[in-house]
Design a protein around this motif. Structure first.
Motif, PDB file in Angstrom:
ATOM      1  N   LEU A   1       0.878  -1.195  -0.022  1.00  0.00           N
ATOM      2  CA  LEU A   1       0.002  -0.007  -0.109  1.00  0.00           C
ATOM      3  C   LEU A   1       0.877   1.201  -0.028  1.00  0.00           C
ATOM      4  N   GLU A   2       0.393   2.223  -0.886  1.00  0.00           N
ATOM      5  CA  GLU A   2       1.364   3.143  -1.036  1.00  0.00           C
ATOM      6  C   GLU A   2       0.621   4.516  -0.668  1.00  0.00           C
ATOM      7  N   ASN A   3       1.233   5.614  -0.019  1.00  0.00           N
ATOM      8  CA  ASN A   3       0.599   6.874   0.461  1.00  0.00           C
ATOM      9  C   ASN A   3      -0.571   6.773   1.008  1.00  0.00           C
ATOM     10  N   ILE A   4      -0.673   5.728   2.206  1.00  0.00           N
ATOM     11  CA  ILE A   4      -1.953   5.676   3.025  1.00  0.00           C
ATOM     12  C   ILE A   4      -1.678   6.543   4.135  1.00  0.00           C
ATOM     13  N   ASP A   5      -2.743   7.591   4.311  1.00  0.00           N
ATOM     14  CA  ASP A   5      -2.453   8.423   5.549  1.00  0.00           C
ATOM     15  C   ASP A   5      -3.334   7.754   6.666  1.00  0.00           C
ATOM     16  N   THR A   6      -4.157   7.084   6.654  1.00  0.00           N
ATOM     17  CA  THR A   6      -4.984   6.481   7.609  1.00  0.00           C
ATOM     18  C   THR A   6      -5.369   4.993   7.336  1.00  0.00           C
ATOM     19  N   LEU A   7      -4.775   4.163   8.061  1.00  0.00           N
ATOM     20  CA  LEU A   7      -5.359   2.573   7.990  1.00  0.00           C
ATOM     21  C   LEU A   7      -6.221   2.607   9.309  1.00  0.00           C
ATOM     22  N   ILE A   8      -7.193   1.567   8.948  1.00  0.00           N
ATOM     23  CA  ILE A   8      -8.505   1.323   9.834  1.00  0.00           C
ATOM     24  C   ILE A   8      -8.570  -0.162   9.820  1.00  0.00           C
ATOM     25  N   GLN A   9      -8.557  -0.811  10.911  1.00  0.00           N
ATOM     26  CA  GLN A   9      -8.997  -1.960  11.184  1.00  0.00           C
ATOM     27  C   GLN A   9      -9.768  -2.216  12.563  1.00  0.00           C
TER      28      GLN A   9
ATOM     29  N   ASN B   1       2.962  -2.437   6.170  1.00  0.00           N
ATOM     30  CA  ASN B   1       2.866  -2.407   4.871  1.00  0.00           C
ATOM     31  C   ASN B   1       2.308  -1.154   4.436  1.00  0.00           C
ATOM     32  N   ALA B   2       1.342  -0.455   5.061  1.00  0.00           N
ATOM     33  CA  ALA B   2       0.757   0.639   4.928  1.00  0.00           C
ATOM     34  C   ALA B   2       1.564   2.083   5.295  1.00  0.00           C
ATOM     35  N   ASN B   3       2.231   1.938   6.350  1.00  0.00           N
ATOM     36  CA  ASN B   3       3.020   2.869   6.840  1.00  0.00           C
ATOM     37  C   ASN B   3       2.400   4.180   7.065  1.00  0.00           C
ATOM     38  N   PRO B   4       1.079   4.252   7.703  1.00  0.00           N
ATOM     39  CA  PRO B   4       0.209   5.368   7.546  1.00  0.00           C
ATOM     40  C   PRO B   4       0.631   6.571   8.800  1.00  0.00           C
ATOM     41  N   LYS B   5       0.006   7.549   8.507  1.00  0.00           N
ATOM     42  CA  LYS B   5       0.046   8.546   9.801  1.00  0.00           C
ATOM     43  C   LYS B   5      -0.645   8.291  10.948  1.00  0.00           C
ATOM     44  N   HIS B   6      -1.708   7.644  10.741  1.00  0.00           N
ATOM     45  CA  HIS B   6      -2.557   7.220  11.856  1.00  0.00           C
ATOM     46  C   HIS B   6      -3.150   5.721  11.635  1.00  0.00           C
ATOM     47  N   PHE B   7      -3.093   5.005  12.579  1.00  0.00           N
ATOM     48  CA  PHE B   7      -3.701   3.538  12.702  1.00  0.00           C
ATOM     49  C   PHE B   7      -4.721   3.588  13.387  1.00  0.00           C
ATOM     50  N   LEU B   8      -6.164   3.327  13.084  1.00  0.00           N
ATOM     51  CA  LEU B   8      -7.210   2.953  14.191  1.00  0.00           C
ATOM     52  C   LEU B   8      -7.468   1.696  14.128  1.00  0.00           C
ATOM     53  N   LEU B   9      -7.271   0.983  15.381  1.00  0.00           N
ATOM     54  CA  LEU B   9      -6.984  -0.477  15.420  1.00  0.00           C
ATOM     55  C   LEU B   9      -8.075  -0.795  16.798  1.00  0.00           C
ATOM     56  N   GLU B  10      -8.990  -1.651  16.384  1.00  0.00           N
ATOM     57  CA  GLU B  10     -10.050  -2.026  17.475  1.00  0.00           C
ATOM     58  C   GLU B  10      -9.334  -3.608  17.784  1.00  0.00           C
TER      59      GLU B  10
END
Length: 206
Positions: A109-117, A142-151
């Motif tokens: 994944l490239e240029n991902i700002d926010t990753l959500i799971q 893999n995503a290297n995001p600015k933010h990761f919202l993980l539940e």
């Protein structure tokens, strides 16, 4: 937001759930899931130019929220092809968005700002907590995001559950160790016994 959830719920009530997993019916309840509400609060603070990617999109209800909030670059993945098909049709009908949900994990994944799971516990083929944590870390890396919202299923949940085996129950210590050096905050989204498990949503940021 309430008006949109009413619209989303009415759409979902028109779906045929006879051959779908039970958890897909969560967005037919009168009140939206608490994690969906929390996501709306968090994401509304992010620039709409952010690219957002969701792991485990199900029937596309979180992606519908992202579209509603006005994010310009939205995509997700769902391993179950039938769910992805229904979700993509929903997003097309509601927002005229095409093929947002893909069915295979991209190599990069490239240029991902926010990753959500959220509301998603993938553990097929895994049998230990470290293996599960490593998988979560690989999603992030893999995503290297600015933010990761993980539940996650919180380790305070100790009841027997075939749905959530012990090794997928993650503590705050596990998260802080795995994402050492990053900014981390969290809050509970579900609490046993009111809910079927206890879950915690983490906001992990660079």
């Amino acid at each position: 937001m309430e008006e949109f959830y009413t619209l989303l719920r009415e759409y979902n009530l028109g779906l045929d759930y006879s051959d779908l997993p039970q958890w897909t019916k969560i967005f037919t309840e009168k009140e939206p899931p608490i994690y969906w509400v929390r996501l709306a609060e968090i994401l509304s603070q992010y620039p709409k130019s952010y690219s957002v990617f969701e792991i485990g999109s199900g029937l596309g209800d979180v992606l519908a929220l992202l579209n509603l909030l006005g994010f310009e670059k939205v995509a997700g993945i769902e391993r179950l092809e039938k769910l992805a098909t229904i979700g993509n049709q929903k997003l097309f009908n509601l927002f005229n968005s095409k093929d947002i949900i893909i069915g295979e994990y991209p190599i990069k994944l490239e240029n991902i700002d926010t990753l959500i799971q959220v509301n998603c516990v993938y553990f097929e083929g895994l049998f230990s907590k470290q293996a599960y944590i490593n998988q979560v870390w690989q999603f992030y890396k893999n995503a290297n995001p600015k933010h990761f919202l993980l539940e996650v299923i919180d380790s305070s949940f100790t009841e027997h559950s075939n749905t959530f085996p012990d090794f997928v129950r993650i503590s705050e210590e596990d998260i802080y160790k795995t994402f050492s050096g990053l900014k981390i905050s969290s809050f509970l989204t579900y609490q046993f016994p009111k809910n079927s498990s206890t879950k915690r949503l983490y906001i992990i940021s660079k």
